[in-house]
Design an enzyme around this catalytic site. Sequence first.
Site, PDB file in Angstrom:
ATOM      1  N   GLN A 274      26.505  39.912  26.674  1.00 29.07           N
ATOM      2  CA  GLN A 274      26.593  39.032  27.833  1.00 29.07           C
ATOM      3  C   GLN A 274      25.271  38.319  28.073  1.00 29.07           C
ATOM      4  OE1 GLN A 274      27.445  41.926  30.909  1.00 29.07           O
ATOM      5  NE2 GLN A 274      25.749  43.202  30.228  1.00 29.07           N
ATOM      6  N   HIS A 306      24.566  51.517  45.863  1.00 23.58           N
ATOM      7  CA  HIS A 306      24.380  52.685  45.003  1.00 23.58           C
ATOM      8  C   HIS A 306      24.385  53.994  45.783  1.00 23.58           C
ATOM      9  CE1 HIS A 306      23.009  49.518  42.157  1.00 23.58           C
ATOM     10  NE2 HIS A 306      23.660  50.298  41.311  1.00 23.58           N
ATOM     11  N   ASP A 328      21.546  49.427  34.360  1.00 28.53           N
ATOM     12  CA  ASP A 328      20.367  49.000  35.115  1.00 28.53           C
ATOM     13  C   ASP A 328      19.542  50.176  35.615  1.00 28.53           C
ATOM     14  OD1 ASP A 328      21.924  49.966  37.307  1.00 28.53           O
ATOM     15  OD2 ASP A 328      22.809  47.984  37.547  1.00 28.53           O
ATOM     16  N   GLU A 348      26.205  52.971  28.505  1.00 24.21           N
ATOM     17  CA  GLU A 348      26.180  51.541  28.812  1.00 24.21           C
ATOM     18  C   GLU A 348      26.471  50.756  27.533  1.00 24.21           C
ATOM     19  OE1 GLU A 348      26.025  47.869  29.848  1.00 24.21           O
ATOM     20  OE2 GLU A 348      25.717  49.325  31.456  1.00 24.21           O
ATOM     21  N   ASP A 382      30.706  52.115  24.118  1.00 30.44           N
ATOM     22  CA  ASP A 382      31.837  51.784  24.979  1.00 30.44           C
ATOM     23  C   ASP A 382      32.241  53.018  25.784  1.00 30.44           C
ATOM     24  OD1 ASP A 382      34.236  50.098  25.753  1.00 30.44           O
ATOM     25  OD2 ASP A 382      35.217  51.810  24.807  1.00 30.44           O
ATOM     26  N   ALA A 383      32.441  52.844  27.079  1.00 31.46           N
ATOM     27  CA  ALA A 383      32.727  53.987  27.951  1.00 31.46           C
ATOM     28  C   ALA A 383      34.024  54.689  27.561  1.00 31.46           C
ATOM     29  CB  ALA A 383      32.797  53.521  29.410  1.00 31.46           C
ATOM     30  N   ASP A 401      30.338  53.303  37.315  1.00 26.75           N
ATOM     31  CA  ASP A 401      29.611  52.132  37.818  1.00 26.75           C
ATOM     32  C   ASP A 401      29.876  50.983  36.854  1.00 26.75           C
ATOM     33  OD1 ASP A 401      27.923  50.474  39.209  1.00 26.75           O
ATOM     34  OD2 ASP A 401      26.073  51.339  38.406  1.00 26.75           O
TER      35      ASP A 401
END
Length: 543
Positions: A274, A306, A328, A348, A382-383, A401
Site C-alpha cells: 500500500q 487504542h 504501527d 502485520e 497474512d493474518a 486491529d
Amino acid sequence: MIEPHAPVSPGAPPWAEPAWLPVRPGTGRFLVLACVFVCAACGLVYELELVAFASYLMGDSVTQASVVLSVMVFAMGIGSLAAKRLRWRAAFGFGAIETALALVGGCSAMALYAVFAWTGGWGGMWADGPRCLLVAFSLAIGLLVGAEVPLLMELIQRIRRQDAGGAVADLFAADYVGALVGGLAFPFVLLPFLGQLTGALLTGSVNVVAGSALVLGLFRRDLSRRARWTLLAVGLVVLGVLATAAALAGDFERAARQAVYGGDVRVALQTDVQEVVLAGGTGGRPLDLFLDGRLRVGGRDERQYHEALVHPAMSGPHARVLILGGGDGLAAREVLRYGGVRRVDVVELDAGLIRLARTDPGLAALNGHALADPRVHVTAADALGRLRLTPAGRYDVVIADLPDPGITASTKLYSQEFYGLARRVLAPGGRLVVHAGPVTSRPRVYWTVAATLRAAGFSPAPYRVLGQDSGFPAGPDRSAARAGTPPDWGFLLAAPGPAEPRLRLTDPRPRTLTDAGLAADARAAGRTRVPGLPASTLAHPRY
C-alpha cells in the site's frame, strides 16, 4: 451495426499487391507483431493504472475495478467497429490512434489525481466529479485500444496476404503475451520503482514511440508527405508533453499530497502492499498515518481508539497476546502497559509499515518504541494464514486491529472462518476484541460483524467510543470528512461460549475511556450497549 461483409469504399479498393517495405516481408511481419506486443502491454498498464488510482482515491476496489473493466471492454467493441472506416488508410489511422492513446493514457493518472486533490471536496454538483472523470478516461482509452486491432490486421495483411484465421492467431498471440507482460510489469516494476504517475507517463512515451516508429519506418510509402510530417510533429509534441510531465511529476505529487493531507507531510512511500503517508509527528504536531489514502491513525485521538481497543480485552488473563494487524506498534504499546504480559506476537501484512514503525522518529516515539521490546515478536504475514498455522489454545488475548470492514480487501478478515480460527487459538478464558467500524454511519456492517462472531461460537459484547474530528478530508470519504462530524469507533469484545464477557475499565493509568456514557455503563453494569442505539437492539434477531 455489425456488417457481415463491409462494403469497399468508393475509390478505395482492397490492396491488390503487397506494400513496399524497407525490409524483407518476414522481418516486416515480425516488427508488426512486436508493435502489437508493445501496444497490448501499454493498454493493460493504462487499465491497471485506472483501477489502482480509482481504488486508492475512491475506495471499494471491487466496484471501481468492475466499472473500469466493463466500460473499457464496452468501449473497445465500439472502437473496433469505428475503426472500419480507417482500414483503407490504416497506416495513418494507426499512427494517429497511438499518438492519442499515449497522450490520454499517459496523462490519465495525473489528471485523476489533480481532480481528486483540488476539487474532490467541493461537493454539490461536483461531488461525483472524480468518478465521472474515471468513466470518461475508461471510455476514451477503451475506444482507442479497440481501434488498434482492425488497423493492425490490415497492416499485417499489407505485408503478405494470408488466411484470416492465421492472421488473427498471430495477432492475438502477440496481443495476449503483451498483455501478460504489461500486467506483470505494472505491480512488480512500474509501481514500486517509478510510482503511479511516472509509470503511466513512461508507458505513454513507449506507446507513442512504438506506434510512430512502425508507421513512419515500415509503412512510410503508404503515407503522403503531409501525413508523414503531421504524424511526426504531433508525436514529438506528445512526447514532449509526457517528458515535461514526468520531469514535474515529483513536484506535482508533493503539491497534490499537501492538498489532500495538509502541509505537514513528512513521509510518502509505496510499499509492496500500500501507499503509506505520515503527516506531522515532529515539532509538537500530532502525527497522522494514512494507508492508501485512508486516515488509519489520527494523532489527535489515536489514544482513545487504542485504549478502547486494547484495555477491555486485558481485564482477564493476558500473559500471551496476539495482535493481528497493528503494524504501527500502537496497540502493542497499550498491551505492554500491563505487567503480566510475557509475550506479544504482532502479525502485520506490510513489512514496510513495520520498518517505518521502528525507524521513523515520529511514529516510533508515538508507539513508545514498543516494537523494540524483547517481549514483542513481529511477523510480516497474512493474518488469516498465520491463524491457520497457530497451535490451538496458544493465546489469552487476540486483538484484531485490522482495516475497516467496509473495505473490500479486508472482507476475509471478518469472515466466519477467520473468527473460527481465532476461537481455536484462544486458551480457556481467552478473549477476542474486534474493531468493527463506525456504528453511526455503517450500523449494518457493525451488526453483521457481531452476527458473524456469534456464528463462529463467540458471545460478543458491543461498545463504542467517540473520536475527534481530524479535519483531514483524505481518502475515499473526503466529502464526509468535511462535514465536521467526529468519528465513532465500534468494537466487539467476544468470548467463546454462551456467556457474554464483562466489560471493565482496566486502564493501568488513572484515566477513563473517552465516552462518558460508556464508562458509566461499564462501571455500573459490567457491560455496555452501543450509545445511540436502543437497548433492545442487543436482542435483535440479526444480532
